[in-house]
Structure formats: C-alpha cells, structure tokens
Scaffold this motif. Sequence first.
Motif, PDB file in Angstrom:
ATOM      1  N   GLU A   6       1.207  -1.012  -0.277  1.00 39.09           N
ATOM      2  CA  GLU A   6      -0.373  -0.402  -0.297  1.00 39.09           C
ATOM      3  C   GLU A   6       1.419   0.973   0.168  1.00 39.09           C
ATOM      4  N   LEU A   7       0.762   1.523  -0.804  1.00 34.08           N
ATOM      5  CA  LEU A   7       1.388   3.429  -1.155  1.00 34.08           C
ATOM      6  C   LEU A   7       0.777   4.753  -0.699  1.00 34.08           C
ATOM      7  N   LYS A   8       0.769   5.210   0.588  1.00 34.53           N
ATOM      8  CA  LYS A   8       0.587   6.683   0.109  1.00 34.53           C
ATOM      9  C   LYS A   8       0.576   7.701   0.316  1.00 34.53           C
ATOM     10  N   ASP A   9       0.393   8.509  -0.693  1.00 27.27           N
ATOM     11  CA  ASP A   9       1.456  10.098  -1.028  1.00 27.27           C
ATOM     12  C   ASP A   9       2.486   9.905  -1.064  1.00 27.27           C
ATOM     13  N   PHE A  10       2.819   8.735  -1.993  1.00 25.92           N
ATOM     14  CA  PHE A  10       4.273   8.321  -2.184  1.00 25.92           C
ATOM     15  C   PHE A  10       5.037   9.497  -2.904  1.00 25.92           C
ATOM     16  N   ASN A  11       6.515   9.273  -2.724  1.00 25.60           N
ATOM     17  CA  ASN A  11       6.692  10.903  -4.037  1.00 25.60           C
ATOM     18  C   ASN A  11       8.591  10.396  -3.941  1.00 25.60           C
ATOM     19  N   VAL A  12       9.050  10.225  -5.340  1.00 24.48           N
ATOM     20  CA  VAL A  12      10.211  10.204  -4.934  1.00 24.48           C
ATOM     21  C   VAL A  12      10.546  11.347  -5.653  1.00 24.48           C
ATOM     22  N   THR A  13      11.759  12.330  -5.873  1.00 25.93           N
ATOM     23  CA  THR A  13      12.020  13.711  -6.236  1.00 25.93           C
ATOM     24  C   THR A  13      13.405  13.232  -6.253  1.00 25.93           C
ATOM     25  N   VAL A  15      17.572  15.082  -7.066  1.00 25.74           N
ATOM     26  CA  VAL A  15      17.924  16.156  -6.522  1.00 25.74           C
ATOM     27  C   VAL A  15      19.494  16.396  -7.271  1.00 25.74           C
ATOM     28  N   ASN A  16      19.713  17.419  -7.666  1.00 24.61           N
ATOM     29  CA  ASN A  16      21.455  18.164  -7.437  1.00 24.61           C
ATOM     30  C   ASN A  16      21.806  19.168  -7.080  1.00 24.61           C
ATOM     31  N   LYS A  17      22.782  20.221  -7.325  1.00 27.69           N
ATOM     32  CA  LYS A  17      22.866  21.129  -6.686  1.00 27.69           C
ATOM     33  C   LYS A  17      22.386  22.268  -8.036  1.00 27.69           C
ATOM     34  N   TYR A  18      21.305  22.039  -8.820  1.00 25.82           N
ATOM     35  CA  TYR A  18      20.729  22.908  -9.496  1.00 25.82           C
ATOM     36  C   TYR A  18      19.109  23.291  -9.477  1.00 25.82           C
ATOM     37  N   LYS A  19      18.541  22.114  -9.225  1.00 26.20           N
ATOM     38  CA  LYS A  19      16.920  21.697  -9.456  1.00 26.20           C
ATOM     39  C   LYS A  19      16.330  20.117  -8.780  1.00 26.20           C
ATOM     40  N   LYS A  20      15.587  20.383  -8.600  1.00 27.62           N
ATOM     41  CA  LYS A  20      14.407  18.552  -8.306  1.00 27.62           C
ATOM     42  C   LYS A  20      13.984  18.421  -9.122  1.00 27.62           C
ATOM     43  N   VAL A  21      13.394  17.030  -9.674  1.00 27.90           N
ATOM     44  CA  VAL A  21      13.093  16.332 -10.581  1.00 27.90           C
ATOM     45  C   VAL A  21      12.721  15.665  -9.717  1.00 27.90           C
ATOM     46  N   TYR A  22      10.847  16.483 -10.419  1.00 26.55           N
ATOM     47  CA  TYR A  22       9.871  14.641  -8.918  1.00 26.55           C
ATOM     48  C   TYR A  22       9.469  14.236 -10.311  1.00 26.55           C
ATOM     49  N   ALA A  23       9.581  12.933  -9.987  1.00 26.51           N
ATOM     50  CA  ALA A  23       9.680  12.203 -11.073  1.00 26.51           C
ATOM     51  C   ALA A  23       8.364  11.189 -10.043  1.00 26.51           C
ATOM     52  N   VAL A  24       8.051  10.887  -9.615  1.00 28.10           N
ATOM     53  CA  VAL A  24       6.905  10.196  -8.822  1.00 28.10           C
ATOM     54  C   VAL A  24       6.147  11.177  -7.713  1.00 28.10           C
ATOM     55  N   LYS A  25       4.552  11.494  -8.109  1.00 27.83           N
ATOM     56  CA  LYS A  25       4.348  13.041  -7.167  1.00 27.83           C
ATOM     57  C   LYS A  25       3.040  12.257  -6.502  1.00 27.83           C
ATOM     58  N   ASN A  26       2.965  12.288  -5.080  1.00 35.11           N
ATOM     59  CA  ASN A  26       1.627  11.304  -4.190  1.00 35.11           C
ATOM     60  C   ASN A  26       0.866  10.690  -5.396  1.00 35.11           C
ATOM     61  N   ALA A  27       1.571   9.626  -5.278  1.00 36.30           N
ATOM     62  CA  ALA A  27       1.351   8.174  -5.663  1.00 36.30           C
ATOM     63  C   ALA A  27       0.603   7.385  -4.624  1.00 36.30           C
ATOM     64  N   THR A  49      10.992   4.206 -12.545  1.00 36.86           N
ATOM     65  CA  THR A  49      11.605   5.088 -10.997  1.00 36.86           C
ATOM     66  C   THR A  49      10.797   4.785  -9.539  1.00 36.86           C
ATOM     67  N   LEU A  50       9.753   4.386 -10.031  1.00 36.98           N
ATOM     68  CA  LEU A  50       8.446   4.066  -8.533  1.00 36.98           C
ATOM     69  C   LEU A  50       9.257   2.803  -8.360  1.00 36.98           C
ATOM     70  N   ALA A  51       9.493   1.733  -9.173  1.00 31.74           N
ATOM     71  CA  ALA A  51       9.402   0.233  -8.638  1.00 31.74           C
ATOM     72  C   ALA A  51      11.230   0.428  -7.746  1.00 31.74           C
ATOM     73  N   MET A  52      12.027   0.839  -8.868  1.00 34.45           N
ATOM     74  CA  MET A  52      13.831   1.359  -7.968  1.00 34.45           C
ATOM     75  C   MET A  52      13.271   2.046  -6.975  1.00 34.45           C
ATOM     76  N   LEU A 174       6.884 -10.750  -3.313  1.00 37.61           N
ATOM     77  CA  LEU A 174       5.637  -9.579  -4.458  1.00 37.61           C
ATOM     78  C   LEU A 174       7.027  -9.661  -5.935  1.00 37.61           C
ATOM     79  N   LEU A 175       6.716 -10.005  -7.329  1.00 36.32           N
ATOM     80  CA  LEU A 175       7.674 -10.292  -8.284  1.00 36.32           C
ATOM     81  C   LEU A 175       7.316  -9.008  -8.868  1.00 36.32           C
ATOM     82  N   ILE A 176       8.537  -7.459  -9.318  1.00 37.89           N
ATOM     83  CA  ILE A 176       8.349  -7.205 -10.308  1.00 37.89           C
ATOM     84  C   ILE A 176       8.601  -7.480 -11.455  1.00 37.89           C
ATOM     85  N   LEU A 177       8.016  -7.138 -12.312  1.00 37.22           N
ATOM     86  CA  LEU A 177       8.587  -7.479 -14.225  1.00 37.22           C
ATOM     87  C   LEU A 177       9.182  -5.746 -14.842  1.00 37.22           C
ATOM     88  N   ASP A 178       9.742  -5.559 -14.429  1.00 37.41           N
ATOM     89  CA  ASP A 178      10.293  -4.222 -15.651  1.00 37.41           C
ATOM     90  C   ASP A 178      10.194  -4.118 -16.795  1.00 37.41           C
TER      91      ASP A 178
END
Length: 322
Positions: A6-13, A15-27, A49-52, A174-178
């Motif tokens: 169960e994912l609740k408001d799951f986020n993956v961002t 980050v580097n020196k210059y900016k953030k990349v919002y790859a997964v948002k509120n899943a 990204t979600l699987a990783m 659980l098996l994830i096939l990417d």
Amino acid sequence: MERVLELKDFNVTYVNKYKKVYAVKNANLQIQKGDSLGIVGESGSGKSTLAMALLRLLPEKSTEISGTANFIGKDITKLSKTELQKMRWKELAVVFQKSMNSLSPVHRIGTQIEDIYRVHHPDASREEIFKRIEYLLQLVNLSGRVYNLYPHELSGGMLQRVSIAISLMHNPKLLILDEATTALDVVTQGQILDEILKMEKELDMTRIMITHDMSVVSTSCNKVAIMYAGEFMEIGYVKDVLKNPKHPYTKGLLSSFPSLKGEKSKLEAIDGFLPDLSKLYDGCIFAPRCQSAMDKCFKAKPRKLETDEGFLLNCHLYGGEN
C-alpha cells in the motif's frame, strides 16, 4: 483479502545542485495478495523510478523519498540496509528489462544461481539448490541442463527465462517485472507471458508488471494503473479500464495502439510531449495535451476519486476541485 503493498502519498524526487525533478508525485496504490497489476505509461512517466524506489535501489544522496510504502506490514522507506538485504529476493524480487545482461559471461549459470541462493541460505547444499532451480527452470520451460551452461550458450529468451527463475528462488511475496519481455521477439514474449501466468497459479504469486504494451496488460494482468508524468491518472480492473476508459490520457493511449479485433481504425497519437518535471504545476499535469481540457484544468488540481479497493480517477471531468 490480504494486502501486500500500500502506497500513501508516495513521492520520489531526484535532486542535484541546480534543481529538483519530481519523478513520482503523491502516488496512492493498493495491491492485494494474488493481484497482477500492470503499470502503463509513456517513457519518462516514472514507472521504473517507482519500482527502483520500492526496492530502495536509487542513490540515497541524490534522491528524496517521502510518504509511506507499506509492504506486508513494514514501511520500506524506513528499513535499514540490513533489513532490506534480508527482504530482497526472499520477499520482494524484480526482473529488469534485459536483466540477462547482469549474468556473468565467464561463470556457469549454476554457479551464479548457487551464489544468489546462499545469500539467504548459506549452508544449502548443491543438491538442494539444484533441486529447487530445476523445478523453477521447468516452470519457465527450460531443461535442467541449462544449469551447467554458460550465458553465451543460451538465446536472449532463454536468458530472460533464467532471470525469471532466479527471481522466484525464494518464493517472494511480490514480484516486479520491469519491461521484462520488451527486448524479446513477439513469439518468445508470448511464450514467457504464458509461463508467468502458469507460475502465478502454481506459486500463488502477486505481481507488478511495468510495460508500454497494452496487449501485455490485457492478457496477463487483472488490474491496471495508468501513469503520466509521475502521477496515477486511472486505476481499476483491466476489463473496466481498457473497455471503458474514462481518463483522456487512457483513451489517448488506447487510440494509439492497434486492435486485432473489430473494425480497423486510424491510429491517433497524443499531441505534445511530457512536461518538464523539474517544475510544479497548478492545474492538471496532463491539461496541455488534453483535448477535453477546460479552463479549470489549467488552474486547479482535480480531486482524486478513490475507492476502498484502491481504484482511482484523477480528472476534472468526473470530480470537483481539491
């Protein structure tokens, strides 16, 4: 029904020196025992990204993860490295696209399998390991002789079957096939999908399948999650979502995929490109490409319509504003 993930408001961002990349948002997502969930979307939509992130394989220094990911009662985001090592392969396993490339070319298949098996069973004998893997090789339609061969002696399809067999060594919950069948020809892909379905019944397996291919989802999954630019647009049973899609993005994906049944129709591409994920948007993330977009789609986030079963519709056409 037992809930595996169960994912609740799951986020993956990222980050580097210059900016953030919002790859997964509120899943938000629920997977019950025995489910086979297909996650579909364009390249760059955040599926891998979600699987990783669930496997905690993303670099910690350049990644921010928030929200919760409860897997069989444990929040994956809060586990230590030791706890994660115990969980991988035994409870949570993955097969990546072209995962056969991860096999060492200078060691026999059996030697590599023995090394992986002994991570969780250090005292296991060769006979015990061979008996287990021989059974799994038969499940994926390979003979026991593969155990003594080198990777270069097998075809790509056979190597991918070996990778699937390895992922099942400890009966993961659980098996994830990417994109596990993407690099294969259509015939081999069909054969492997048949083997996966057979394994599900025999091993009582729960599965997430990440893919671009709607036909893979329609023939091998019971639920589907449509992902766009890091957000889930629509989640439901395959028979409902693919036959009666509600979200404009889901409709666009289906209209760009050829059907083998019914009347022939012209394929229609979705105009435009994925948005810049280093920016946050006030309105619906899909609005700039949506043919049904209204003024409010650009100004406010749609209210997510969720059910107790974890199903979702994220669109202004069917709900009000947040």
